[in-house]
Motif scaffolding. Sequence first.
Motif, PDB file in Angstrom:
ATOM      1  N   GLU A   1       9.334  62.185  63.439  1.00 52.57           N
ATOM      2  CA  GLU A   1       8.185  61.448  63.977  1.00 52.57           C
ATOM      3  C   GLU A   1       8.547  60.741  65.278  1.00 52.57           C
ATOM      4  O   GLU A   1       7.729  60.665  66.201  1.00 52.57           O
ATOM      5  N   ILE A   2       9.765  60.225  65.355  1.00 52.47           N
ATOM      6  CA  ILE A   2      10.215  59.580  66.593  1.00 52.47           C
ATOM      7  C   ILE A   2      10.215  60.586  67.735  1.00 52.47           C
ATOM      8  O   ILE A   2       9.735  60.305  68.839  1.00 52.47           O
ATOM      9  N   SER A   3      10.768  61.786  67.479  1.00 52.16           N
ATOM     10  CA  SER A   3      10.805  62.817  68.521  1.00 52.16           C
ATOM     11  C   SER A   3       9.404  63.235  68.927  1.00 52.16           C
ATOM     12  O   SER A   3       9.110  63.400  70.114  1.00 52.16           O
ATOM     13  N   ALA A   4       8.520  63.412  67.941  1.00 54.00           N
ATOM     14  CA  ALA A   4       7.156  63.876  68.230  1.00 54.00           C
ATOM     15  C   ALA A   4       6.353  62.845  69.009  1.00 54.00           C
ATOM     16  O   ALA A   4       5.446  63.191  69.773  1.00 54.00           O
ATOM     17  N   SER A   5       6.685  61.571  68.826  1.00 49.77           N
ATOM     18  CA  SER A   5       5.902  60.525  69.483  1.00 49.77           C
ATOM     19  C   SER A   5       6.363  60.255  70.915  1.00 49.77           C
ATOM     20  O   SER A   5       5.693  59.513  71.645  1.00 49.77           O
ATOM     21  N   ALA A   6       7.477  60.824  71.317  1.00 51.47           N
ATOM     22  CA  ALA A   6       8.019  60.554  72.648  1.00 51.47           C
ATOM     23  C   ALA A   6       7.165  61.216  73.730  1.00 51.47           C
ATOM     24  O   ALA A   6       6.750  62.373  73.599  1.00 51.47           O
ATOM     25  N   GLY A   7       6.929  60.486  74.811  1.00 47.21           N
ATOM     26  CA  GLY A   7       6.198  61.038  75.942  1.00 47.21           C
ATOM     27  C   GLY A   7       7.105  61.824  76.875  1.00 47.21           C
ATOM     28  O   GLY A   7       8.327  61.876  76.668  1.00 47.21           O
ATOM     29  N   PRO A   8       6.547  62.432  77.913  1.00 49.32           N
ATOM     30  CA  PRO A   8       7.345  63.259  78.829  1.00 49.32           C
ATOM     31  C   PRO A   8       8.510  62.505  79.465  1.00 49.32           C
ATOM     32  O   PRO A   8       9.614  63.041  79.557  1.00 49.32           O
ATOM     33  N   ASN A   9       8.284  61.275  79.895  1.00 45.68           N
ATOM     34  CA  ASN A   9       9.365  60.509  80.527  1.00 45.68           C
ATOM     35  C   ASN A   9      10.481  60.196  79.532  1.00 45.68           C
ATOM     36  O   ASN A   9      11.673  60.250  79.865  1.00 45.68           O
ATOM     37  N   GLU A  10      10.090  59.884  78.298  1.00 45.03           N
ATOM     38  CA  GLU A  10      11.097  59.600  77.275  1.00 45.03           C
ATOM     39  C   GLU A  10      11.911  60.848  76.959  1.00 45.03           C
ATOM     40  O   GLU A  10      13.135  60.774  76.788  1.00 45.03           O
ATOM     41  N   ARG A  11      11.233  61.986  76.895  1.00 48.62           N
ATOM     42  CA  ARG A  11      11.972  63.228  76.602  1.00 48.62           C
ATOM     43  C   ARG A  11      12.953  63.543  77.726  1.00 48.62           C
ATOM     44  O   ARG A  11      14.065  64.022  77.487  1.00 48.62           O
ATOM     45  N   ARG A  12      12.554  63.272  78.938  1.00 48.10           N
ATOM     46  CA  ARG A  12      13.450  63.524  80.072  1.00 48.10           C
ATOM     47  C   ARG A  12      14.646  62.574  80.033  1.00 48.10           C
ATOM     48  O   ARG A  12      15.791  62.980  80.269  1.00 48.10           O
ATOM     49  N   LEU A  13      14.399  61.311  79.712  1.00 42.00           N
ATOM     50  CA  LEU A  13      15.507  60.367  79.589  1.00 42.00           C
ATOM     51  C   LEU A  13      16.413  60.727  78.414  1.00 42.00           C
ATOM     52  O   LEU A  13      17.627  60.518  78.468  1.00 42.00           O
ATOM     53  N   ALA A  14      15.837  61.278  77.353  1.00 43.38           N
ATOM     54  CA  ALA A  14      16.655  61.731  76.236  1.00 43.38           C
ATOM     55  C   ALA A  14      17.579  62.859  76.681  1.00 43.38           C
ATOM     56  O   ALA A  14      18.715  62.976  76.205  1.00 43.38           O
ATOM     57  N   GLY A  15      17.095  63.681  77.622  1.00 42.72           N
ATOM     58  CA  GLY A  15      17.956  64.715  78.182  1.00 42.72           C
ATOM     59  C   GLY A  15      19.111  64.119  78.961  1.00 42.72           C
ATOM     60  O   GLY A  15      20.255  64.567  78.847  1.00 42.72           O
ATOM     61  N   VAL A  16      18.838  63.091  79.766  1.00 45.95           N
ATOM     62  CA  VAL A  16      19.920  62.406  80.491  1.00 45.95           C
ATOM     63  C   VAL A  16      20.919  61.830  79.494  1.00 45.95           C
ATOM     64  O   VAL A  16      22.140  61.860  79.718  1.00 45.95           O
ATOM     65  N   ALA A  17      20.418  61.309  78.389  1.00 45.13           N
ATOM     66  CA  ALA A  17      21.304  60.735  77.372  1.00 45.13           C
ATOM     67  C   ALA A  17      22.256  61.773  76.804  1.00 45.13           C
ATOM     68  O   ALA A  17      23.362  61.446  76.371  1.00 45.13           O
ATOM     69  N   LEU A  18      21.848  63.034  76.805  1.00 46.71           N
ATOM     70  CA  LEU A  18      22.697  64.115  76.298  1.00 46.71           C
ATOM     71  C   LEU A  18      23.597  64.712  77.369  1.00 46.71           C
ATOM     72  O   LEU A  18      24.465  65.532  77.061  1.00 46.71           O
ATOM     73  N   ASN A  19      23.390  64.331  78.610  1.00 49.53           N
ATOM     74  CA  ASN A  19      24.106  64.973  79.712  1.00 49.53           C
ATOM     75  C   ASN A  19      25.597  64.595  79.666  1.00 49.53           C
ATOM     76  O   ASN A  19      25.942  63.418  79.750  1.00 49.53           O
ATOM     77  N   PRO A  20      26.483  65.587  79.541  1.00 50.60           N
ATOM     78  CA  PRO A  20      27.913  65.263  79.462  1.00 50.60           C
ATOM     79  C   PRO A  20      28.467  64.666  80.747  1.00 50.60           C
ATOM     80  O   PRO A  20      29.557  64.082  80.736  1.00 50.60           O
ATOM     81  N   ALA A  21      27.734  64.806  81.868  1.00 48.98           N
ATOM     82  CA  ALA A  21      28.204  64.251  83.137  1.00 48.98           C
ATOM     83  C   ALA A  21      27.620  62.871  83.427  1.00 48.98           C
ATOM     84  O   ALA A  21      27.914  62.289  84.473  1.00 48.98           O
ATOM     85  N   ALA A  22      26.826  62.352  82.524  1.00 51.31           N
ATOM     86  CA  ALA A  22      26.205  61.045  82.770  1.00 51.31           C
ATOM     87  C   ALA A  22      27.263  59.948  82.787  1.00 51.31           C
ATOM     88  O   ALA A  22      28.081  59.846  81.877  1.00 51.31           O
ATOM     89  N   PRO A  23      27.279  59.096  83.813  1.00 52.48           N
ATOM     90  CA  PRO A  23      28.258  57.993  83.878  1.00 52.48           C
ATOM     91  C   PRO A  23      28.034  56.985  82.748  1.00 52.48           C
ATOM     92  O   PRO A  23      26.936  56.884  82.198  1.00 52.48           O
TER      93      PRO A  23
END
Length: 503
Positions: A5-27
């Motif tokens: 439900e948390i994943s389904a409720s996320a908007g486009p900006n949140e999903r994009r930030l979730a991608g940054v959170a998974l990025n192995p190169a993120a500082p």
Amino acid sequence: MTPEEISASAGPNERRLAGVALNPAAPVDVLLRLLASESAAVRMVLCRDRALPDPVVDAVVAHPDRWTRGFFAENPYADPEQRARLVDDPEYHVRGRLAREPRADDVCMPRPLPDRTVVRIIETYEDDHLWELNRLISPGLRRAMPTHPSPKVRRATVSWRSLTPRGLAALLADPDPDVQKAAASHSRWYARLRDPDAVREDLPARPCHARRHLLMYGALAPDVVAEALPRDALLIAGNASVPPETVALLAAHPDPKVRTRVADRPDLGPAELRALAVDPDPGVRLALSVHPALSEAERAAIDYAVDQDEWYGHIPVPDPESLPGPEEARPLALSAHPLLRRRAACRPNLPADLVALLADDPDLGVRVLLGQNHPDAPAALLLRCFLEYTGGKRWHLTGHGNFPRAGLARFAGDEDPAVRRLALLDPGMPGDAADRLTRDPDPQVRADAARHPRLPQDRIAALLDDPELGRRAAANPALPVATMYRLVAEAECGRAAGRVAPV
């Protein structure tokens, strides 16, 4: 809210930030700013779905939100030592997630918690947490538990099936009265299981788990066997206490499922062996064909067929020391029977010469089980297995340390979507090929392609605004760090202005 439900409720900006959170190169500072996000979807992905550097772990462990700490407690990618820092968390919710096995995927397998952490859980947690703890215990601690210095650890050993007779004897003589009492109760339960009169007394009349267990494993008196024959023949067919005359009746039972279970009995007499070897049901004949009493010639004389369309997956071994010796698998590996060779292929301690032999076995099941379970499976075998096997846990093969990656880009045009996805494991894949696969008809191929580090920068930038692939593109390690900072800053500004509602 559930994670789904948390994943389904996320908007486009949140999903994009979730991608940054998974990025192995993120500082680290980007990850810390994401951890401070009001979005539960972003914090969930950050804390649950990737390995984290120590400074971020420090912040997670100290985070005021129990759900955020709980996500990290069940993170299978995190080092167990990092997860162990939550062992004394004040929240029941967090402790409960730590004490159960983390979620696993086809590549990342959960690892045991540190021994001291398991001991701490047993000594301080509520009892309802402990039943899921079993698979988080290291083999060494498991063996040491019956004589562990902590009485609570010794007592916890009693409830697990891995308790050996020697361990039970030690617990029955334990100086702690509570441990001794628990061991005595355990011993009495098993004693009743071996007592036909006690089994008769305990046997429920109605179908239930207790009745099923007693009929399958308890010592059965003749009258109990006679009563069970009409309706529970399948349950008693494998019971070691069933007398020979009843075994003979069960071997001729009209239900082939009953005869199949009888075929597994190690105590079959010559008459039953002969009858089941020519049984009209192919499943019965196959079950009998691997009976340990048969010679290779007798197996070969049976008309059996081995199904190739089966599940060939990884079979975890809780305690490597419990495995039979490496040479004990040799007769199985050298057998003409594919099912016996498959048993040998599952042994992670199979000797090198037998690994080489079974790697070229004509049976698909033998080859794939060897690739799934042996730490020294050759690279060529692993790739061959992936290309030939299309069943469950296929992707687990790619997580093997010997799985080859260079040169996989040649499969980018394969008709099988899973093989096209395999091509994206090649670190040298040309950028135009990765670009093409972001438009692939298969959604998983598109998702993997959006994260490939050779994807051209202009395509990554374009995909950031894609409703489907924006999150994957944001997780691409080739995403410029400046872009990561910009995406986080925009979200922070939006939240400050009241344009982003907390989840």
